[in-house]
Motif scaffolding. Structure first.
Motif, mmCIF file in Angstrom:
data_model
loop_
_atom_site.group_PDB
_atom_site.id
_atom_site.type_symbol
_atom_site.label_atom_id
_atom_site.label_comp_id
_atom_site.label_asym_id
_atom_site.label_seq_id
_atom_site.Cartn_x
_atom_site.Cartn_y
_atom_site.Cartn_z
ATOM 1 N N UNK A 82 0.701 -1.082 -0.017
ATOM 2 C CA UNK A 82 -0.163 0.069 0.240
ATOM 3 C C UNK A 82 0.783 1.285 0.127
ATOM 4 N N UNK A 83 1.927 1.264 0.791
ATOM 5 C CA UNK A 83 2.796 2.257 0.937
ATOM 6 C C UNK A 83 3.599 2.510 -0.477
ATOM 7 N N UNK A 84 3.874 1.444 -1.173
ATOM 8 C CA UNK A 84 4.705 1.667 -2.383
ATOM 9 C C UNK A 84 4.041 1.749 -3.595
ATOM 10 N N UNK A 85 2.506 1.520 -3.303
ATOM 11 C CA UNK A 85 1.665 1.834 -4.554
ATOM 12 C C UNK A 85 1.288 0.609 -5.462
ATOM 13 N N UNK A 86 1.898 -0.702 -5.162
ATOM 14 C CA UNK A 86 1.688 -1.840 -5.852
ATOM 15 C C UNK A 86 0.327 -2.395 -5.592
ATOM 16 N N UNK A 87 -0.647 -2.034 -4.502
ATOM 17 C CA UNK A 87 -1.772 -2.435 -4.074
ATOM 18 C C UNK A 87 -2.784 -1.179 -3.920
ATOM 19 N N UNK A 88 -3.925 -1.463 -4.518
ATOM 20 C CA UNK A 88 -4.821 -0.259 -4.415
ATOM 21 C C UNK A 88 -5.717 -0.357 -3.195
ATOM 22 N N UNK A 89 -5.858 -1.668 -2.608
ATOM 23 C CA UNK A 89 -6.700 -1.464 -1.174
ATOM 24 C C UNK A 89 -6.411 -2.712 -0.397
ATOM 25 N N UNK A 90 -6.988 -2.806 0.801
ATOM 26 C CA UNK A 90 -6.821 -4.187 1.679
ATOM 27 C C UNK A 90 -8.037 -3.762 2.709
ATOM 28 N N UNK A 91 -8.120 -4.868 3.196
ATOM 29 C CA UNK A 91 -9.481 -5.027 4.247
ATOM 30 C C UNK A 91 -9.074 -5.384 5.904
ATOM 31 N N UNK A 92 -10.234 -5.129 6.552
ATOM 32 C CA UNK A 92 -10.167 -5.177 7.912
ATOM 33 C C UNK A 92 -9.050 -4.620 8.566
ATOM 34 N N UNK A 93 -8.677 -3.249 8.316
ATOM 35 C CA UNK A 93 -7.487 -2.508 8.290
ATOM 36 C C UNK A 93 -8.109 -1.587 9.575
ATOM 37 N N UNK A 94 -7.160 -1.379 10.607
ATOM 38 C CA UNK A 94 -7.157 -0.496 11.776
ATOM 39 C C UNK A 94 -6.679 0.719 11.468
ATOM 40 N N UNK A 95 -7.239 1.802 11.582
ATOM 41 C CA UNK A 95 -6.851 3.128 11.299
ATOM 42 C C UNK A 95 -5.548 3.813 12.347
ATOM 43 N N UNK A 96 -4.523 4.177 11.708
ATOM 44 C CA UNK A 96 -3.544 4.736 12.510
ATOM 45 C C UNK A 96 -3.131 6.373 11.893
ATOM 46 N N UNK A 97 -2.533 7.068 12.603
ATOM 47 C CA UNK A 97 -2.416 8.361 11.853
ATOM 48 C C UNK A 97 -1.380 8.310 10.588
ATOM 49 N N UNK A 98 -0.337 7.046 10.709
ATOM 50 C CA UNK A 98 0.461 6.907 9.510
ATOM 51 C C UNK A 98 -0.118 6.157 8.614
ATOM 52 N N UNK A 99 -0.952 5.294 8.842
ATOM 53 C CA UNK A 99 -1.896 4.601 7.759
ATOM 54 C C UNK A 99 -2.641 5.622 6.989
ATOM 55 N N UNK A 100 -3.339 6.510 7.918
ATOM 56 C CA UNK A 100 -4.382 7.242 7.264
ATOM 57 C C UNK A 100 -3.685 8.312 6.192
ATOM 58 N N UNK A 101 -2.289 8.211 6.037
ATOM 59 C CA UNK A 101 -1.556 9.375 5.412
ATOM 60 C C UNK A 101 -1.519 8.295 3.844
ATOM 61 N N UNK A 102 -1.735 7.146 4.007
ATOM 62 C CA UNK A 102 -1.580 6.374 2.498
ATOM 63 C C UNK A 102 -2.639 5.776 2.121
ATOM 64 N N UNK A 103 -3.805 5.982 3.260
ATOM 65 C CA UNK A 103 -5.251 5.404 2.452
ATOM 66 C C UNK A 103 -6.406 5.831 3.224
ATOM 67 N N UNK A 104 -7.530 5.965 2.886
ATOM 68 C CA UNK A 104 -8.851 6.392 3.480
ATOM 69 C C UNK A 104 -9.333 5.159 4.046
ATOM 70 N N UNK A 105 -10.043 5.001 5.315
ATOM 71 C CA UNK A 105 -10.614 4.036 5.819
ATOM 72 C C UNK A 105 -12.017 3.958 5.540
ATOM 73 N N UNK A 106 -12.611 3.037 5.413
ATOM 74 C CA UNK A 106 -14.162 3.007 5.124
ATOM 75 C C UNK A 106 -14.344 1.834 6.240
ATOM 76 N N UNK A 107 -14.960 2.059 7.463
ATOM 77 C CA UNK A 107 -15.474 0.879 8.420
ATOM 78 C C UNK A 107 -16.542 0.080 8.089
ATOM 79 N N UNK A 108 -16.352 -1.245 8.285
ATOM 80 C CA UNK A 108 -17.503 -2.242 8.308
ATOM 81 C C UNK A 108 -17.687 -3.068 9.403
#
Length: 264
Positions: A82-108
């Motif tokens: 995700x950080x390097x740009x080879x993946x578009x999305x992933x699942x059951x992720x937990x948000x952290x400030x660092x992770x939210x810089x690389x992706x938007x979280x959609x809770x489910x």
């Protein structure tokens, strides 16, 4: 090498045509990374992947008219992708400030972390403090996982004392537990529920009542723009409102645990 399969296998989806639920342009071809973990993502007896995460992504793909290619890998390599740009999305992720810089979280889903204790662990283990006070006890976790504020602070104390083993994935974590290398492991209900059906477990709930862990789709900011991310969010909300999420959860968990996952 990443294992690959097409999540949305219907001919309409493969051709990019829209489903009956689809509004607006299709979202094209995306790459979603999955990781094996309990009821979230697992192999059936005939070798096919299934689970809550897969069913959620399948339904989102159907409603949005996407083709979503699934990549199966360890959580550590998924975050790197995700950080390097080879993946578009992933699942059951937990948000952290660092992770939210690389992706938007959609809770489910909303989860709780539990401590699974070995049968041989002392009987006087009633809290995080009890475990911390016994220097002989060690715990296993999956590398890069987040467990909520209370557990993460506790694990930081244990790490400082050399009492935490970090496994690359859930299967490796369970091996540590089964061979007795650790006296406890961290697991959410979607992780321990399949085990609980097969063998008795000492499941300890030591976190504060409101210390929930919210999991969701994480959508790469490099490849998925804000408008498409909002369509993902609207689709998940619709799936919650029309009962689809509940039905997906109940497909892989008992009704009581499934209902708790909706508290996000």
């Amino acid at each position: 090498m990443l294992a690959r399969l097409i999540v949305c296998g219907a001919l309409l989806c493969l051709s990019g045509a829209a489903s009956a639920d689809h509004h607006g342009p299709t979202c094209g071809h995306l790459r979603s990374a999955f990781y094996e973990y309990g009821a979230l993502y697992y192999k059936t007896a005939d070798g096919h992947w299934t689970g809550i995460d897969k069913d959620v992504v399948d339904e989102v793909a159907r409603r949005l008219g996407c083709t979503i290619e699934a990549l199966t890998d360890s959580r550590v390599r998924i975050w790197a992708g995700l950080s390097g740009g080879s993946i578009d999305m992933s699942v059951s992720a937990v948000a952290t400030p660092e992770r939210e810089k690389m992706g938007r979280l959609v809770p489910y889903l909303a989860e709780r972390n539990y401590v699974l204790l070995q049968a041989s662990a002392p009987d006087n283990m009633h809290s995080m403090d009890d475990f911390l006070a016994n220097p002989a006890l060690k715990i296993g976790v999956i590398k890069s996982f987040r467990h909520g504020k209370a557990y993460d602070a506790w694990l930081a104390q244990l790490r400082a004392r050399g009492r935490v083993y970090e496994a690359p994935d859930y299967e490796a974590l369970l091996r540590l537990f089964k061979v007795g290398r650790v006296h406890a492991v961290m697991a959410i209900s979607t992780g321990w529920y399949p085990l609980f059906k097969r063998e008795p477990l000492r499941i300890m709930d030591w976190a504060p009542p409101k210390d929930a862990v919210i999991g969701g789709l994480i959508l790469s900011r490099q490849h998925i723009d804000e408008a498409l991310a909002e369509r993902f969010s609207q689709t998940i909300r619709a799936m919650r409102e029309d009962g689809t999420l509940k039905r997906i959860f109940e497909r892989h968990l008992n009704p009581e645990l499934a209902a708790k996952l909706l508290n996000f």
